[in-house]
Every structure is written in C-alpha cells, then in structure tokens.
Design a protein around this motif. Structure first.
Motif, PDB file in Angstrom:
ATOM      1  N   GLY A  71      43.812  45.185  41.183  1.00 60.14           N
ATOM      2  CA  GLY A  71      43.611  43.846  41.716  1.00 60.14           C
ATOM      3  C   GLY A  71      43.414  43.862  43.222  1.00 60.14           C
ATOM      4  O   GLY A  71      42.571  43.129  43.758  1.00 60.14           O
ATOM      5  N   THR A  72      44.183  44.688  43.910  1.00 63.93           N
ATOM      6  CA  THR A  72      44.032  44.811  45.362  1.00 63.93           C
ATOM      7  C   THR A  72      42.669  45.385  45.711  1.00 63.93           C
ATOM      8  O   THR A  72      42.003  44.932  46.646  1.00 63.93           O
ATOM      9  N   ARG A  75      40.071  42.689  45.137  1.00 61.67           N
ATOM     10  CA  ARG A  75      40.153  41.628  46.146  1.00 61.67           C
ATOM     11  C   ARG A  75      39.543  42.081  47.470  1.00 61.67           C
ATOM     12  O   ARG A  75      38.684  41.397  48.037  1.00 61.67           O
ATOM     13  N   LEU A 172      44.559  36.662  43.726  1.00 61.69           N
ATOM     14  CA  LEU A 172      44.507  37.827  42.842  1.00 61.69           C
ATOM     15  C   LEU A 172      45.770  38.666  42.967  1.00 61.69           C
ATOM     16  O   LEU A 172      46.151  39.078  44.062  1.00 61.69           O
ATOM     17  N   CYS A 178      44.363  40.623  37.428  1.00 62.37           N
ATOM     18  CA  CYS A 178      43.416  40.012  38.370  1.00 62.37           C
ATOM     19  C   CYS A 178      42.197  39.459  37.644  1.00 62.37           C
ATOM     20  O   CYS A 178      41.628  38.438  38.056  1.00 62.37           O
ATOM     21  N   THR A 181      43.052  36.180  36.224  1.00 61.63           N
ATOM     22  CA  THR A 181      43.173  35.204  37.309  1.00 61.63           C
ATOM     23  C   THR A 181      41.818  34.626  37.694  1.00 61.63           C
ATOM     24  O   THR A 181      41.663  33.404  37.824  1.00 61.63           O
ATOM     25  N   GLN A 221      50.881  35.427  34.385  1.00 57.72           N
ATOM     26  CA  GLN A 221      49.772  35.043  35.256  1.00 57.72           C
ATOM     27  C   GLN A 221      48.996  33.877  34.677  1.00 57.72           C
ATOM     28  O   GLN A 221      48.504  33.020  35.422  1.00 57.72           O
TER      29      GLN A 221
END
Length: 292
Positions: A71-72, A75, A172, A178, A181, A221
């Motif tokens: 997810g990081t 993003r 996220l 993610c 999301t 989430q």
C-alpha cells in the motif's frame, strides 16, 4: 501513463514480469513510465532490476530503504506518477499484465469511466478453501454498504485517473487492503468503476498474504472506508433496530406491567438513541469535509 510495480523478494521472476509489461506497452503505442519500486527486498530483486534497467528505457527503479508494504509503494508511486492514468499491478506473474493496454484504452475511450479493474474469474491463492468464503463474505459486506455490485473487491490489477484518485491516496493503508480502499473510495463518491474479466494464474514465489491477519484487516478497512464516506450506512441500521426493539419491548411492558418499563427496555431504547445521534453527527462531519 504510469505503471506502479511493487517488488518485494521477486528476484527469480521480476525481470520476466518487467519484460512482459514493457513488451505489451511498446506494442500498444501508449507513452508510459514503469516505476519498479523495490520495497527493501532481502534477496537480489533490487540488483536484478538495476542490472536490467539499461535494457528498459521506460523503467525507473525506485529503491525503498525500509519495507513499507504494498500500500505504501502504491501510494508513493501514484503520488510521484507523471502520467494522467496510473496502473497498479503485481510482479508475481499472477496477473495478465499484457492486458494493461486494454484497461487504459477503456479510460481513453470513455471519459465517464474513472477506474477500470481486472475482475479475476478464478481463485489461485494460498489457503484457497479459507480465502474463497472469507472473500465472498467481505465482498458481500462491501456491496451492501457501498450499494453497488463489486465483482472483485481486491484485485491488484487496475487503472485509474490520477487526478480523481489524488484526494484518496492519503487514505491508503500500508498493506494489501489498499486495493479495497481505492475501490470503495471511488464508489462511495459516485465515480464510475468498470470491471473487465481477466484470467488469474498461480503466483510465482512465496505468497506474502497471511490469511487471518490480512482477512481481518480487509473487513476492518471496508467498515472504515464506508464510515469515512457514509457513516449512516454503518450506524443507522443498528440504531433503528435497537429503537424498534425498545419500542416493541416498551409496548410489551405496558401490557404485562402497566405504567412500568423494565430497566433493559430503557437501556435498549437509549442505546439506540445514542447510536442514531452519533450516526447523524458523523454524517454531518462527513458532509462538512471538502474531499467528498
């Protein structure tokens, strides 16, 4: 357009995946950049990418100095993207990345569509006998809360418009959820999401998915995202149910014991009132924000 490719311990097949993506994109005629982000791999993934970089002019290798999660990676990759369209996919050979141009073509041809998702027609992941019913339950929960049909809630292959997604990137989470999301963020704000059936292959290498931990994070989430955009969907049904139960119990109390309510009747009714008040307050806060 920009393709964000998270890479974590994929040394045995990452170059094959890069080659497959670049071959399909070069043949399509689309202008693109490929951000191959090494998420602090503990094997030779980064070395393989850097060694192969001269052979793929459109690829940029981005090394992370600590593991941030997919997810990081997605993003940061999306925030750094130069293209108007951003594509997410994986480097584990499971998604048909030769179909990326097809997803992008839909966005180019139809300006009303803001996101195109590859909907998997089979389940090839680990813990299949547990994943299938768990994912079905989570997907049905998301469909009920979002009010829309969702053929594949957590597909890793998708293309979307960067300017539409930009306000939601901050939401996220670092892990696999993610993708859930970004799907719910678009749907909750009435952005058109189109699904395209795709094949799905057994992944190469070892899966990073942990069933209990990641399934819990997925359902959490889903609830978090719907609460963020439409808290009435989550809070008002139980509030109304408790209020209805309290009124019915109150009528029963008056029939059995005139002019006297049981303590549990009062507690049920008051709890319903409190939750309903919180729902309305949360909805007021959501409506006052500028990102919905």
């Amino acid at each position: 357009m920009t393709i964000v490719l998270p890479c974590y311990n994929e040394q045995d097949h990452v170059i094959d995946e890069v080659e497959r993506i670049c071959k399909a994109m070069d043949a399509s005629g689309h202008t693109y950049e490929l951000l191959a982000v090494d998420d602090c791999s503990t094997d030779g993934t980064l070395a393989r990418l850097e060694e192969a970089a001269p052979n793929f002019p459109s690829m940029q290798v981005v090394p992370f100095h600590r593991n941030g999660g997919s997810g990081t990676v997605r993003r940061i990759g999306s925030q750094q993207a130069k293209g108007d369209i951003v594509v997410w996919t994986d480097a584990d050979m499971s998604y048909p990345n030769e179909r990326i141009p097809d997803l992008v073509d839909i966005l180019d041809e139809d300006p009303t569509v803001d996101q195109v998702v590859g909907a998997r027609t089979t389940e090839e992941g680990s813990h299949k006998f547990l994943r299938v019913p768990a994912k079905w339950f989570i997907r049905k929960t998301a469909e009920r809360l979002a009010g829309q049909k969702i053929p594949d809630l957590n597909s890793g292959l998708r293309a979307f418009r960067r300017d539409v997604a930009e306000p939601y990137l901050k939401l996220l989470p670092p892990g696999f959820s993610c993708v859930t999301t970004i799907t719910l963020a678009f749907m909750s704000n009435q952005h058109d999401v189109r699904y395209v059936p795709i094949d799905y292959a057994k992944r190469a290498g070892k899966s990073k998915f942990h069933f209990v931990h990641d399934a819990y994070r997925y359902i959490l989430q889903v609830l978090r995202m719907v609460m963020y955009f439409n808290p009435l969907k989550v809070l008002m049904p139980p509030a109304l149910w408790l209020l209805g139960l309290g009124i019915a119990k109150g009528v029963f109390d008056l029939i059995v014991h005139p002019v006297r309510f049981a303590n549990n009747t009062v507690m049920i009714f008051v709890t319903g009132m409190i939750i309903a008040s919180l729902a309305l307050l949360a909805d007021l806060i959501v409506r006052s924000r500028g990102d919905t």
